[in-house]
Design an enzyme around this catalytic site. Structure first.
Site, mmCIF file in Angstrom:
data_model
loop_
_atom_site.group_PDB
_atom_site.id
_atom_site.type_symbol
_atom_site.label_atom_id
_atom_site.label_comp_id
_atom_site.label_asym_id
_atom_site.label_seq_id
_atom_site.Cartn_x
_atom_site.Cartn_y
_atom_site.Cartn_z
ATOM 1 N N LYS A 21 0.845 -1.195 0.000
ATOM 2 C CA LYS A 21 0.000 0.000 0.000
ATOM 3 C C LYS A 21 0.879 1.243 0.000
ATOM 4 C CE LYS A 21 -2.458 3.488 1.970
ATOM 5 N NZ LYS A 21 -1.946 4.759 2.545
ATOM 6 N N HIS A 36 5.111 10.927 10.119
ATOM 7 C CA HIS A 36 3.751 11.001 9.584
ATOM 8 C C HIS A 36 2.918 12.023 10.344
ATOM 9 C CE1 HIS A 36 0.072 9.667 7.655
ATOM 10 N NE2 HIS A 36 -0.492 9.611 8.851
#
Length: 437
Positions: A279, A392
């Site tokens: 992904k 992130h």
């Protein structure tokens, strides 16, 4: 209770918006205001967008960005990316800069063969069918010549047509397995047109084949359609550098290389990890595909099938250490185009391709594969060092501040505040409340 609507496709755009707003939203006036706000002020440009699909109400915007400093085959690129997920563009840029000092990315097209199939049912002697196919095969090419003429002039066309017996899997099931070269076009319309003609040729010549009984002549063509699984339309992207005990500007440390290699090996054998691993690769691949007007759904489906080609879902990337050299690479199937479709219609796609220096399809395949490899490297580098959340959540900080309604001054203050602190929804909310109090 909502009721069915008749003739919706014939409504004007304003009538469609009014109907949806009144029947399916809580605040119809706000819905209408928002949908019309996202119309393009350029009437011709808006009409172009309206005509891409059916029942258009408005436009749905995604950020268009570039990741600079990608050195690919000794050529420098700024890679356009369209994506909404925080940190993807930053991670790609960081990986590009990391490898810029270590020789950059190398990429090569391993194959460009695309696939289509005519699926049909035949209940009879397989040997007779094989004889019929061999006698008829030249007609498939001849009777599709009007379709293939233009493509053949450019060097493409039909590569081969094979008869495949799959009756052991489904009673009476056979197929014409066909391969094509479509050059710089993705080629979906070309391939499907050829396949539909093959189906007509198949049924046309069946009646004239003397070895068939009347029942055997009753061949049923179920469907003729391209395949988005293209295991022979593959590109490789790779990086490599020297290993030293301590990392330098030109090398990676031995400890890091071994740990990253182990992370890849885990994704090779553990499907739960492999799905998330891949992904991350698709974060890079899809973003460039969207920016360049290609079909990311087709690419996704084909790539995930390719990841399962050995019987179990597995990592698309590879890593190994050979002596004092660390190598990291990806093999990925990519059927892409740089002419036709949105590439010649969407103004932003045209700009994206111009930014990429007007690549041919093979060059675009290489750029996209590199974007996927860079994204995977950035993720693995974080995972085996600081952890994924630190970087992130730093990029996610602005989204959290927007959700909490922070103004410009509050954003400036909190960006400085979290420069050396861990970002989380709770910590940002608490810090914002302290400022406001």
């Amino acid at each position: 209770m909502q009721t069915p609507v008749e003739g919706f496709s014939r409504f004007t755009k304003e009538e469609k918006i009014d109907w949806v707003a009144k029947n399916y939203t809580d605040n119809s006036e706000e819905t209408k205001r928002l949908l019309t706000t996202y119309w393009n002020a350029d009437v011709k440009l808006q009409q172009l967008h309206d005509e891409f699909i059916e029942n258009t109400l408005s436009n749905y915007y995604l950020p268009f960005a570039v990741a600079p400093n990608f050195l690919i085959n000794d050529r420098l690129y700024a890679v356009p990316m369209v994506i909404e997920e925080s940190s993807v563009v930053a991670a790609a840029s960081k990986a590009a800069k990391f490898w810029l000092d270590r020789g950059g990315f190398k990429a090569s097209v391993l194959g460009t063969e695309k696939v289509g199939q005519v699926h049909f049912i035949y209940n009879g002697d397989p040997k007779k069918l094989q004889l019929f196919f061999e006698a008829t095969k030249p007609h498939f090419f001849d009777e599709a010549s009007a379709i293939t003429k233009s493509m053949e002039k450019r060097g493409g066309g039909i590569n081969d047509i094979q008869l495949r017996d799959l009756s052991d899997k489904l009673t009476g099931y056979y197929q014409l397995h066909c391969t094509f070269e479509t050059l710089d076009a993705m080629g979906a319309n070309f391939i499907n047109s050829c396949l539909e003609q093959f189906g007509k040729t198949l049924q046309k010549h069946v009646s004239n084949f003397s070895l068939f009984s009347d029942e055997e002549k009753n061949i049923e063509v179920v469907m003729s359609i391209l395949s988005n699984y293209v295991p022979n339309c593959v590109v490789r992207a790779e990086v490599s550098c020297l290993i030293t005990e301590e990392a330098t500007e030109k090398s990676v440390s031995r400890k890091f290389s071994e740990k990253l290699m182990q992370a890849v090996n885990i994704a090779k054998v553990e499907p739960f990890r492999a799905v998330t691993h891949n992904k991350g690769i698709m974060n890079g691949i899809d973003a460039v595909i969207l920016a360049t007007g290609n079909d990311f759904r087709a690419v996704e489906a084909g790539i995930h099938a390719y990841a399962s080609k050995d019987g179990s879902y597995s990592s698309l990337t590879y890593a190994k250490v050979e002596g004092d050299i660390f190598k990291f690479w990806i093999d990925v199937p990519l059927a892409l185009g740089t002419v036709g479709g949105l590439t010649s219609l969407h103004p932003m796609v045209k700009i994206a391709l111009e930014i990429l220096q007007k690549p041919k399809a093979g060059e675009l395949m290489q750029i996209v594969a590199v974007a996927g490899l860079a994204q995977n490297f950035a993720a693995l580098r974080s995972l085996v060092t600081t952890g994924i959340q630190k970087g992130h959540m730093k990029m996610h900080l602005m989204n959290i501040l927007n959700q909490l309604g922070a103004d410009k001054g509050e954003k400036t203050t909190l960006i400085k505040h979290f420069k050396d602190k861990t970002v989380s929804n709770a910590s940002v909310k608490e810090a914002l409340e302290q400022i406001r109090n």
